[in-house]
Enzyme design. Structure first.
Site, mmCIF file in Angstrom:
data_model
loop_
_atom_site.group_PDB
_atom_site.id
_atom_site.type_symbol
_atom_site.label_atom_id
_atom_site.label_comp_id
_atom_site.label_asym_id
_atom_site.label_seq_id
_atom_site.Cartn_x
_atom_site.Cartn_y
_atom_site.Cartn_z
ATOM 1 N N GLN A 1 11.849 33.491 26.684
ATOM 2 C CA GLN A 1 11.586 32.069 26.398
ATOM 3 C C GLN A 1 10.544 31.497 27.363
ATOM 4 O O GLN A 1 9.550 30.908 26.958
ATOM 5 C CB GLN A 1 12.875 31.249 26.540
ATOM 6 C CG GLN A 1 13.968 31.608 25.573
ATOM 7 C CD GLN A 1 15.073 30.565 25.617
ATOM 8 O OE1 GLN A 1 15.007 29.583 24.902
ATOM 9 N NE2 GLN A 1 16.079 30.765 26.439
ATOM 10 N N THR B 1 18.682 30.542 38.663
ATOM 11 C CA THR B 1 19.629 29.829 37.803
ATOM 12 C C THR B 1 20.585 28.893 38.551
ATOM 13 O O THR B 1 20.906 29.138 39.722
ATOM 14 C CB THR B 1 20.468 30.866 37.018
ATOM 15 O OG1 THR B 1 21.474 30.197 36.271
ATOM 16 C CG2 THR B 1 21.171 31.847 37.957
ATOM 17 N N ASP B 2 21.065 27.894 37.829
ATOM 18 C CA ASP B 2 22.126 27.011 38.330
ATOM 19 C C ASP B 2 23.446 27.766 38.493
ATOM 20 O O ASP B 2 24.339 27.306 39.198
ATOM 21 C CB ASP B 2 22.319 25.820 37.365
ATOM 22 C CG ASP B 2 22.538 26.245 35.916
ATOM 23 O OD1 ASP B 2 22.137 27.365 35.538
ATOM 24 O OD2 ASP B 2 23.111 25.457 35.140
ATOM 25 N N TYR C 1 26.675 37.708 36.372
ATOM 26 C CA TYR C 1 25.301 37.241 36.162
ATOM 27 C C TYR C 1 24.841 36.407 37.359
ATOM 28 O O TYR C 1 23.781 36.656 37.939
ATOM 29 C CB TYR C 1 25.232 36.423 34.865
ATOM 30 C CG TYR C 1 23.969 35.615 34.703
ATOM 31 C CD1 TYR C 1 22.761 36.228 34.394
ATOM 32 C CD2 TYR C 1 23.984 34.224 34.864
ATOM 33 C CE1 TYR C 1 21.592 35.466 34.247
ATOM 34 C CE2 TYR C 1 22.837 33.462 34.721
ATOM 35 C CZ TYR C 1 21.650 34.088 34.415
ATOM 36 O OH TYR C 1 20.497 33.340 34.278
ATOM 37 N N LYS D 1 21.846 37.271 40.046
ATOM 38 C CA LYS D 1 20.683 36.396 40.248
ATOM 39 C C LYS D 1 20.590 35.965 41.717
ATOM 40 O O LYS D 1 19.498 35.890 42.288
ATOM 41 C CB LYS D 1 20.779 35.151 39.360
ATOM 42 C CG LYS D 1 20.672 35.408 37.872
ATOM 43 C CD LYS D 1 19.323 35.945 37.423
ATOM 44 C CE LYS D 1 18.200 34.949 37.584
ATOM 45 N NZ LYS D 1 16.915 35.498 37.039
HETATM 46 N N1 NAP Z 1 18.362 31.010 29.374
HETATM 47 C C1 NAP Z 1 18.966 30.102 30.139
HETATM 48 O O1 NAP Z 1 19.724 29.255 29.655
HETATM 49 C C2 NAP Z 1 18.712 30.079 31.628
HETATM 50 C C3 NAP Z 1 19.420 29.175 32.425
HETATM 51 C C4 NAP Z 1 19.169 29.140 33.801
HETATM 52 C C5 NAP Z 1 18.224 29.984 34.350
HETATM 53 N N2 NAP Z 1 17.553 30.860 33.548
HETATM 54 C C6 NAP Z 1 16.616 31.776 34.177
HETATM 55 O O2 NAP Z 1 15.331 31.531 33.656
HETATM 56 C C7 NAP Z 1 14.590 32.752 33.582
HETATM 57 C C8 NAP Z 1 13.996 32.928 32.213
HETATM 58 O O3 NAP Z 1 15.040 32.907 31.269
HETATM 59 P P1 NAP Z 1 14.759 32.939 29.706
HETATM 60 O O4 NAP Z 1 15.641 31.917 29.110
HETATM 61 O O5 NAP Z 1 13.304 32.933 29.437
HETATM 62 O O6 NAP Z 1 15.378 34.368 29.385
HETATM 63 P P2 NAP Z 1 15.145 35.301 28.108
HETATM 64 O O7 NAP Z 1 14.621 34.517 26.967
HETATM 65 O O8 NAP Z 1 16.400 36.105 27.975
HETATM 66 O O9 NAP Z 1 13.966 36.220 28.619
HETATM 67 C C9 NAP Z 1 14.130 37.214 29.575
HETATM 68 C C10 NAP Z 1 13.164 38.308 29.214
HETATM 69 O O10 NAP Z 1 13.283 39.341 30.197
HETATM 70 C C11 NAP Z 1 13.223 40.557 29.495
HETATM 71 N N3 NAP Z 1 13.803 41.638 30.282
HETATM 72 C C12 NAP Z 1 15.121 41.981 30.388
HETATM 73 N N4 NAP Z 1 15.218 43.055 31.185
HETATM 74 C C13 NAP Z 1 13.965 43.395 31.561
HETATM 75 C C14 NAP Z 1 13.437 44.429 32.367
HETATM 76 N N5 NAP Z 1 14.219 45.349 32.937
HETATM 77 N N6 NAP Z 1 12.088 44.481 32.556
HETATM 78 C C15 NAP Z 1 11.297 43.572 31.967
HETATM 79 N N7 NAP Z 1 11.728 42.585 31.182
HETATM 80 C C16 NAP Z 1 13.058 42.498 30.993
HETATM 81 C C17 NAP Z 1 13.975 40.320 28.209
HETATM 82 O O11 NAP Z 1 13.646 41.299 27.268
HETATM 83 P P3 NAP Z 1 14.755 41.729 26.161
HETATM 84 O O12 NAP Z 1 15.036 40.486 25.382
HETATM 85 O O13 NAP Z 1 14.041 42.784 25.399
HETATM 86 O O14 NAP Z 1 15.926 42.216 26.945
HETATM 87 C C18 NAP Z 1 13.450 38.941 27.839
HETATM 88 O O15 NAP Z 1 12.270 39.026 27.092
HETATM 89 C C19 NAP Z 1 15.556 33.849 34.020
HETATM 90 O O16 NAP Z 1 15.338 34.162 35.358
HETATM 91 C C20 NAP Z 1 16.926 33.218 33.865
HETATM 92 O O17 NAP Z 1 17.862 33.773 34.779
HETATM 93 C C21 NAP Z 1 17.769 30.916 32.206
#
Ligand code: NAP
Length: 312
Positions: free
Chosen positions: A17, A107-108, A131, A135
Site C-alpha cells: 500500500q 507501527t502503533d 507482529y 516490528k
Molecule cells: N497496514 C496497516 O494497517 C499498518 C498499520 C501500521 C503500520 N503499518 C506499517 O506500514 C508499513 C507499510 O504497510 P502497508 O500497509 O503498505 O503493508 P502491505 O500493503 O502489506 O505491504 C507490505 C509489502 O511488503 C511486501 N513484503 C513482504 N515480505 C517481504 C519481503 N521479505 N521482501 C520484500 N517485500 C516483502 C509485501 O509483499 P506480499 O504482499 O507479496 O507479501 C507487500 O507488498 C509497514 O511497515 C507496516 O508495518 C501498516
C-alpha cells in the site's frame, strides 16, 4: 532555467500500500524512484538487498516492505521476525554502507494500548503480539545499523489498492444485512498516499545540506481524528451509501465478541507533534482521504442494482 536532476530513492516493498504510493508520488516531489517489490528483492536476503543498492545508487532508501498479517504472525513468528526484524536490519545496514539515509515504516502496535492519551515517540514499548514484537525488533535494528535513519510509525493504513479495512468493509457491505465491528479499540486511520507524501517530504529534508541531527530518529504520523474501528466502518459505509451503494447498519460490538488470534491495543493513537515541530509535516485528516479513495474500492455494480434489472 532547467530543473535540477532528480535524485534517486529506492523503495523496498514497492508492491504494498505505502510502497506503491511512494513510487507513484516520487516524481512530483522531485525524486526518481526505483521500486523493488517482493518478487524483485526479498529483504530477508541481505545479499539481494545489498546487490540492489549497488545496482541502484540512492540518496534515500525507503523500507515499506513488511510482514503485516497481524493474526497470522501469531503462528508464523519465524517469517514475521525474518522480514520485520532481520529484513529491516538488512535494509538499514546496506543503506548505511552505501551512504544512503533510510526511512523505515513501523507501527502503533509496538504499544500495549493501556495509555489513554496519544503515544509519544519515547513512550515505553510493550507489544501485545508477535507482529508488534517483530516490528519493535526492526526499529531497534534500524537504530543500531544506520545513524541517518527516520523510523516513521503509522497506523490503520488504507489505500485504493491492497488489503485493508476499508476494502473489507465495502466487500462485507455488499454481502451482509448488517456489519458488526469492534467499538473498544481506538486507532487513527491513515491514507497510504498521505504517508507517501510525508515520506517524500522527509526524504528531501533529511538530505538537505546542513541538515540538523534532530531531523533523524523516530517520528509518529497518523490520521486525525482518532476513532474506533466501528467509527471508521460507519464513515466508510456512510460514504458508500452517498455514492449509491448498499449501506447496511453497522453494529458496535466489544472485542471479546470478535476473537482474533492476536491481541490488539485498546488505544493506539499516535501523538504526531514531534514530526510537525521538527519537519513541519502536519497530521492529515483521514475523512477527505476516504472520500478520494473509496470510489476505487467500490464494486462496479451492486446486488441491489442487479435485482432491479440494471444492465450487467
Ligand atoms: N497496514 C496497516 O494497517 C499498518 C498499520 C501500521 C503500520 N503499518 C506499517 O506500514 C508499513 C507499510 O504497510 P502497508 O500497509 O503498505 O503493508 P502491505 O500493503 O502489506 O505491504 C507490505 C509489502 O511488503 C511486501 N513484503 C513482504 N515480505 C517481504 C519481503 N521479505 N521482501 C520484500 N517485500 C516483502 C509485501 O509483499 P506480499 O504482499 O507479496 O507479501 C507487500 O507488498 C509497514 O511497515 C507496516 O508495518 C501498516
Amino acid at each position: 532555467m532547467t530543473a535540477p536532476p532528480a535524485r534517486t530513492l529506492v523503495v523496498f516493498g514497492a508492491g504494498g500500500q505505502v510502497g506503491r504510493e511512494v513510487a507513484v508520488g516520487a516524481a512530483d516531489a522531485g525524486w526518481r524512484a526505483v521500486g523493488y517489490d517482493r518478487a524483485a528483492v526479498d529483504i530477508a536476503r541481505a545479499d539481494d538487498v545489498m546487490r540492489a543498492l549497488e545496482t541502484t545508487p540512492a540518496s534515500v532508501v525507503v523500507n515499506a516492505a513488511s510482514y503485516t498479517a497481524v493474526d497470522a504472525a501469531e503462528t508464523d513468528a519465524a517469517s514475521a521476525l525474518a522480514i520485520n526484524a532481520d529484513g529491516a536490519r538488512n535494509v538499514a545496514a546496506a543503506a548505511a554502507r552505501r551512504g544512503a539515509a533510510v526511512i523505515h515504516l513501523s507501527t502503533d502496535y509496538v504499544f500495549d494500548g493501556r495509555k489513554r492519551a496519544p503515544y509519544v515517540e519515547d513512550d515505553p514499548v510493550a507489544p501485545l503480539g508477535v507482529y508488534g514484537r517483530s516490528k519493535e525488533a526492526g526499529d531497534r535494528a534500524v537504530r543500531a545499523e544506520a545513524a541517518r535513519h527516520v523510523i516513521l510509525r503509522t497506523a490503520a493504513v488504507f489505500a485504493a489498492h491492497g488489503k485493508n479495512f476499508a476494502r473489507t468493509m465495502v466487500r462485507l457491505a455488499a454481502e451482509r444485512p448488517e456489519l458488526r465491528v469492534v467499538d473498544d479499540q481506538t486507532t487513527a486511520p491513515t491514507a497510504a498516499d498521505d504517508i507517501a507524501a510525508a515520506i517524500l517530504a522527509l526524504a528531501t529534508r533529511i538530505t538537505a545540506p546542513g541538515v540538523a541531527p534532530e531531523a533523524f530518529g523516530t517520528f509518529h504520523y497518523c490520521g486525525r481524528p482518532a476513532t474506533t474501528w466501528h467509527g471508521f466502518a460507519t464513515a466508510i459505509i456512510a460514504a458508500a451509501g452517498r455514492l449509491g451503494h448498499r449501506a447496511p447498519p453497522v453494529a458496535a460490538i466489544a472485542s471479546h465478541e470478535f476473537p482474533t488470534a492476536a491481541a490488539r491495543p485498546r488505544y493506539s493513537v499516535l501523538d504526531c507533534g514531534h514530526l510537525a515541530r521538527v519537519h513541519g509535516i502536519e497530521q492529515p485528516d483521514w475523512r477527505p482521504a476516504l472520500e478520494r479513495i473509496l470510489p476505487h474500492l467500490l464494486p462496479a455494480t451492486q446486488p441491489s442494482d442487479l435485482a432491479q434489472g440494471a444492465p450487467r
